[in-house]
Every structure is written in C-alpha cells, then in structure tokens.
Write an enzyme that holds these catalytic residues in place. Structure first.
Site, PDB file in Angstrom:
ATOM      1  CG  HIS A  34      -0.249  -0.207   2.528  1.00 12.73           C
ATOM      2  ND1 HIS A  34       0.540   0.754   3.111  1.00 12.73           N
ATOM      3  CD2 HIS A  34      -0.213  -1.275   3.377  1.00 12.73           C
ATOM      4  CE1 HIS A  34       1.007   0.330   4.263  1.00 12.73           C
ATOM      5  NE2 HIS A  34       0.582  -0.909   4.446  1.00 12.73           N
ATOM      6  N   GLY A  36       1.866   3.195   2.177  1.00  8.39           N
ATOM      7  CA  GLY A  36       2.820   3.232   3.277  1.00  8.39           C
ATOM      8  C   GLY A  36       4.113   2.518   2.915  1.00  8.39           C
ATOM      9  CG  HIS A  37       4.242  -1.730   2.177  1.00  7.14           C
ATOM     10  ND1 HIS A  37       2.926  -2.134   2.125  1.00  7.14           N
ATOM     11  CD2 HIS A  37       4.813  -2.418   3.196  1.00  7.14           C
ATOM     12  CE1 HIS A  37       2.718  -3.035   3.067  1.00  7.14           C
ATOM     13  NE2 HIS A  37       3.847  -3.223   3.737  1.00  7.14           N
ATOM     14  CG  MET A 185      -2.587   3.739   4.439  1.00  8.80           C
ATOM     15  SD  MET A 185      -1.748   4.398   2.970  1.00  8.80           S
ATOM     16  CE  MET A 185      -2.980   5.600   2.435  1.00  8.80           C
ATOM     17  NE  ARG A 188      -2.807  -9.062  10.374  1.00  8.69           N
ATOM     18  CZ  ARG A 188      -1.492  -9.106  10.509  1.00  8.69           C
ATOM     19  NH1 ARG A 188      -0.806  -7.983  10.336  1.00  8.69           N
ATOM     20  NH2 ARG A 188      -0.866 -10.224  10.795  1.00  8.69           N
TER      21      ARG A 188
END
Length: 283
Positions: A34, A36-37, A185, A188
């Site tokens: 997402h 965030g990654h 974020m 999951r």
C-alpha cells in the site's frame, strides 16, 4: 527491476554493485503493498544507489495459523507497484529457501520488549521478526533499512537487534501513512469492508482525542479510561490494549516527564481483523 528467488543469486548480484561502491537500501515487506510501503521505497530510492525490496510472508512471526493463512497475497500487483516506484531488486524467497532446517528453529529474546503490548498478545512474534530481519540483513548487507512507525514496538525491537548484534545498518523510521478517515494503512485493511474501515478508524480518532485531553491537563490514566469506554460502545470492536509508553522501551508511563518521548499504542479486533496503531504523545 530484477526479481530474485534464491539467496545465492541475490548475493552475487549485490556483490558486484557493492564492489562498484554503490550504496544499498533495504525495504522489508510481507507484500500486499500500500502507499505506506511505497513511502519506505521512495526514501530508499532517494538515499541509496540501489534499492532492494523483499516480499516474504514470514511464517515464524505468526502465532495464529489462521492469520497466516488469511494474510493477503498479491504478488503481481506488488511487483508492478515496486517497478513503478523505482525498485531495483526484489527478493521473493520461499519459506524453504529462508528456513532450510525445519527441525531446529532459532529463537531470539528481547527481554521486556517481548513481554508487553504486542509481545504479550502475540507470544513468539518478535522472535520471528528478529530472526527474519537478521537473515535479511545478512543476505542483503544493506547500508540502510526502512521500517514504518506504524509498527512502533517492532521498530524498537529492530533497533535493539541492530545495536546488540552490531549490524552496520542505519535504521530509518518512516512516518505512518493514513487513509482519509485516519485509519493507519495496513495490508490487513484489505480484509475490511469500507464500512468496517470507518469503524476501525475510530481507534485512531479515540487516540487523537485522548492526546488532546492529556495535553489539556487530564491525567493519562483518566484519558485512557475515557477512550476505552468510548470504544466499548462500538459494535464489532474488541479492544486488546491501549497504553501510554516510552517510545523506545515500551515501558508504561502514567505521567509526562520532560525529555521523555511518549507514545500511545493500541490494538483491537474490528470484525475479526486485528489492527494496531500508535500516536506520538510527546516527541
């Protein structure tokens, strides 16, 4: 972008680049990427000559087999996002490649850090995190490694691991990215419906109100009690913990002290999906 499934092949490719004096950044992930990654990857690309992302759903950090089975897996989408984000190498090993001797599993102990909060509710989790991160550091030998602050206790564990084992790796902490409703974020979140995500976001909203109350003079104990009471009124929400802790040690605090970084940490099940979050109270 090159994809590697074997340790030896990745090491050989990185050795050539390292001999050319190139710096290496590592972004460890379990996939289901997402934004965030991708913010971790963006920092790595900006700060290093070569960026390596790993995609590995690490089985030994799951204390719940059902959680491991249900963990989202989207390899094709993940690879495309990494390519667009400027990743150079992707490491996608199998469990058999990473753990060749299933009969004897290495364990790590992190003292107090593994006995509170996530450690108390997920026994063995941080040992699994420590083992896989140590393996990745050994395989990739990065100059810098990037981790999100959403997993604040994990970040503390990795900093301790790096210090205690003398890994020559700079740990770069990247701020939490949130959805428009405030929900942190997380991979999951894919298991939640839009309506359930709005419910889950109330964990963060409660923490924001808690922080405001404390900064206005309410005691930490009273503010937490009020936040917990509000969450109890929500359907399909089962709070596991909400505590104020020292940000680096995870030791519980009941009052703000000058010079001490304090964070609010919480975990809850929302419609059966476990979510965690944290918020800096003082830093």
């Amino acid at each position: 972008m090159k994809v590697f499934h074997g340790i030896a092949e990745l090491r050989a490719a990185l050795k050539v680049l390292r001999q050319e004096g190139k710096s290496v950044g590592l972004v460890p992930t379990m996939g289901a990427l997402h934004p965030g990654h991708l913010s971790l990857l963006s920092q790595s690309v900006a700060q290093n000559d070569v960026s390596v992302a790993s995609i590995f759903v690490n089985p030994i950090q799951f204390n719940n087999p059902e959680d491991l089975e249900k963990y989202p897996r989207r390899e094709e989408e993940d690879l495309e996002q990494l390519r667009l984000g400027g990743c150079d190498f992707v490491f996608m090993p199998t469990p058999e490649e990473m753990y060749r001797d299933k009969s004897s599993q290495l364990n790590m102990s992190f003292g107090h850090l593994e006995k509170v909060l996530e450690g108390a509710f997920r026994p063995g989790h941080f040992s699994g995190v420590g083992v896989v991160v140590s393996k990745l550091f050994n395989i990739v030998q990065p100059d810098r490694a990037y981790f999100g602050q959403k997993d604040l206790q994990q970040l503390a564990v990795i900093k301790k691991l790096t210090f205690d084992l003398n890994f020559p790796v700079e740990i770069v902490a990247v701020p939490i990215m949130r959805e428009t409703n405030g929900l942190a974020m997380s991979s999951r979140n894919l298991r939640l419906t839009p309506q359930e995500r709005d419910v889950a976001a109330q964990l963060y909203q409660s923490m924001e109100q808690l922080k405001a109350n404390v900064l206005e003079g309410q005691s930490i104990t009273e503010a937490i009690r009020g936040a917990v009471d509000r969450l109890k009124d929500l359907d399909n929400v089962e709070l596991e913990y909400m505590e104020a802790v020292e940000s680096d040690t995870m030791r519980q605090v009941t009052a703000l002290d000058a010079g001490c970084d304090v964070s609010l940490c919480a975990a809850a099940y929302v419609s059966g999906v476990r979510i965690i979050d944290n918020l800096y109270l003082t830093s």
